[in-house]
Design a protein around this motif. Structure first.
Motif, PDB file in Angstrom:
ATOM      1  N   ALA A  68       0.825  -1.211   0.000  1.00 48.25           N
ATOM      2  CA  ALA A  68       0.000   0.000   0.000  1.00 48.25           C
ATOM      3  C   ALA A  68       0.862   1.265   0.000  1.00 48.25           C
ATOM      4  O   ALA A  68       0.499   2.268  -0.613  1.00 48.25           O
ATOM      5  CB  ALA A  68      -0.940   0.001   1.201  1.00 48.25           C
ATOM      6  N   TYR A  82       1.927   1.998  -3.396  1.00 46.80           N
ATOM      7  CA  TYR A  82       0.789   2.502  -4.165  1.00 46.80           C
ATOM      8  C   TYR A  82       0.608   4.001  -3.933  1.00 46.80           C
ATOM      9  O   TYR A  82       0.425   4.772  -4.884  1.00 46.80           O
ATOM     10  CB  TYR A  82      -0.464   1.724  -3.795  1.00 46.80           C
ATOM     11  CG  TYR A  82      -1.635   1.972  -4.719  1.00 46.80           C
ATOM     12  CD1 TYR A  82      -1.452   2.026  -6.101  1.00 46.80           C
ATOM     13  CD2 TYR A  82      -2.915   2.158  -4.220  1.00 46.80           C
ATOM     14  CE1 TYR A  82      -2.509   2.249  -6.954  1.00 46.80           C
ATOM     15  CE2 TYR A  82      -3.992   2.370  -5.067  1.00 46.80           C
ATOM     16  CZ  TYR A  82      -3.784   2.414  -6.424  1.00 46.80           C
ATOM     17  OH  TYR A  82      -4.833   2.639  -7.265  1.00 46.80           O
ATOM     18  N   THR A  83       0.653   4.408  -2.666  1.00 50.41           N
ATOM     19  CA  THR A  83       0.552   5.836  -2.354  1.00 50.41           C
ATOM     20  C   THR A  83       1.688   6.608  -3.022  1.00 50.41           C
ATOM     21  O   THR A  83       1.468   7.665  -3.620  1.00 50.41           O
ATOM     22  CB  THR A  83       0.608   6.057  -0.829  1.00 50.41           C
ATOM     23  OG1 THR A  83      -0.388   5.241  -0.211  1.00 50.41           O
ATOM     24  CG2 THR A  83       0.351   7.512  -0.478  1.00 50.41           C
ATOM     25  N   LEU A  95       0.962   6.991  -6.753  1.00 51.21           N
ATOM     26  CA  LEU A  95      -0.045   8.006  -7.075  1.00 51.21           C
ATOM     27  C   LEU A  95       0.512   9.410  -6.860  1.00 51.21           C
ATOM     28  O   LEU A  95       0.252  10.329  -7.646  1.00 51.21           O
ATOM     29  CB  LEU A  95      -1.300   7.782  -6.227  1.00 51.21           C
ATOM     30  CG  LEU A  95      -2.068   6.479  -6.522  1.00 51.21           C
ATOM     31  CD1 LEU A  95      -3.167   6.235  -5.491  1.00 51.21           C
ATOM     32  CD2 LEU A  95      -2.673   6.513  -7.922  1.00 51.21           C
TER      33      LEU A  95
END
Lengths: 213, 188
Positions: B25, B28-29, B32
């Protein structure tokens, strides 16, 4: 006010691993659509009476093989259209192979068949039935491919729908061919061709309507 | 090849996305966040080229982020990520202008000058289209998207408040995000 930073945090909160790829979806749901077509075939149509001897003739075999080739080329193209940025051009030669081979067969047929028989060959036994049955046999696969496309991300929805129609028509026609008594390339190019265009048009319209995301 | 694509640092973005796909995760952050500045520039370029306005860039950016999220399984891990990101951004940009009835209009010279003159704005003050759509989300999944997306609550806090498991909140959040994208694209 939704801030982009908060949106990113929200998306990150939903970041569990996802099953990657689109191929499996097409395979599974495409198989389902094919089962529907096979059920229609064995439930209502059945193989032509002389299938045993017909499978030895190239004139007969060319029908399901060309249709299957069309289906393969369209499916390959479709898998590229299903992903943003997918390159479709490598599939053009395969996509064009079936129509080009059919045109070659038509030329050959016109060369060997006397002109006064052309109309008879072209009209065949039951052209209108063929025109209705191929789209019917293609409906299951078309819906299946459209469903698979919805899970994917086609950035050209109308085109993707049309190519889904082409793949479905190829699949439907390759199975319908075992029922159909007319083997002349003249019959194929006109009636199978027209039936294919019907399915392609339906796919384009449905794609335009349902494949936006 | 295409203007704007060079803005993406493709290799590091692809590496982050691969780790994100494996369930990381934090990666992923980071993906982005790293994507955001070039995505904003690309959105502005595409808007101007297709008859939109610079002020609409953040709407495109947010829709693209949501689309990337919901369609991330369509990127091939062994393929370049730039063309994939660019195609999604272009699609969302043109689709938004089409929905707003202005696709294919002539390039707005004033807007072009404005964009060339000014530095990229930070998003915090820009109004967002997605916010209005979030307001229209109903039911539990809508409430969860609002709590996390608008109020910035943590999944665990929402779970405790609604007496749900973290997993159930995540499932509802995912469903809410899918509906959010569908409503935003006016396909629902």
């Amino acid at each position: 006010m939704m801030e982009t930073e908060k949106l990113i945090a929200t998306l990150a909160a939903d970041s569990r691993p996802v099953p990657l790829g689109v191929e499996r979806g097409f395979l599974l749901i495409g198989a389902l659509g094919t089962v529907v077509t096979l059920a229609l075939f064995f439930g209502f149509l059945g193989p032509r009476p002389d299938l045993g001897s017909a499978v030895g003739s190239l004139r007969f075999l060319a029908k399901p093989l060309l249709a299957a080739l069309l289906c393969a080329g369209a499916l390959g193209t479709l898998l590229r259209l299903a992903r943003p940025g997918g390159k479709v051009s490598p599939w053009f030669p395969i996509l064009l192979a079936a129509p080009l081979l059919l045109i070659a067969a038509v030329v050959l047929e016109l060369a060997v068949v006397p002109p006064d028989l052309w109309t008879k060959r072209l009209l065949g036994h039951n052209a209108l039935l063929c025109l209705a049955l191929i789209p019917l046999m293609s409906a299951g696969p078309l819906i299946a491919f459209l469903c698979a496309l919805r899970r994917a991300a086609p950035t050209r929805p109308t085109l993707a729908g049309a190519v889904a129609g082409l793949a479905a028509a190829g699949l439907g026609a390759s199975i319908y061919a075992f029922h159909c008594m007319d083997d002349s390339p003249l019959f194929l190019v006109v009636w199978y061709g027209a039936a294919t265009l019907i399915v392609v048009a339906a796919g384009a319209l449905l794609g335009r309507r349902f494949l936006r995301w | 090849m295409i203007q704007g694509m060079a803005e993406f640092d493709e290799d590091s973005l692809a590496e982050l996305m691969r780790r994100a796909n494996a369930g990381d995760a934090a990666a992923y952050t980071a993906f982005l966040r790293a994507l955001l500045p070039p995505l904003r520039r690309l959105a502005r370029t595409l808007l101007l080229r297709n008859g939109g306005r610079v002020a609409e860039a953040e709407d495109v950016v947010q829709e693209v982020l949501l689309a990337i999220h919901l369609k991330r399984h369509t990127w091939r891990e062994d393929a370049a990520i730039g063309p994939w990101l660019w195609a999604i951004t272009r699609y969302k940009c043109v689709d938004m202008l089409r929905r707003r009835g202005r696709a294919g209009q002539e390039v707005d010279i004033d807007a072009l000058a404005e964009s060339l003159a000014g530095p990229p704005e930070d998003d915090a003050t820009l109004r967002s289209d997605l916010e209005r759509v979030v307001g229209r989300l109903e039911g539990k999944s809508g409430a969860i998207v609002k709590a996390i997306g608008l109020n910035g609550e943590e999944v665990s806090d929402v779970a405790r408040r609604l007496s749900m498991s973290d997993g159930a909140v995540r499932v509802a959040l995912h469903r809410g995000l899918k509906r959010l994208a569908a409503i935003a694209a006016k396909v629902e």
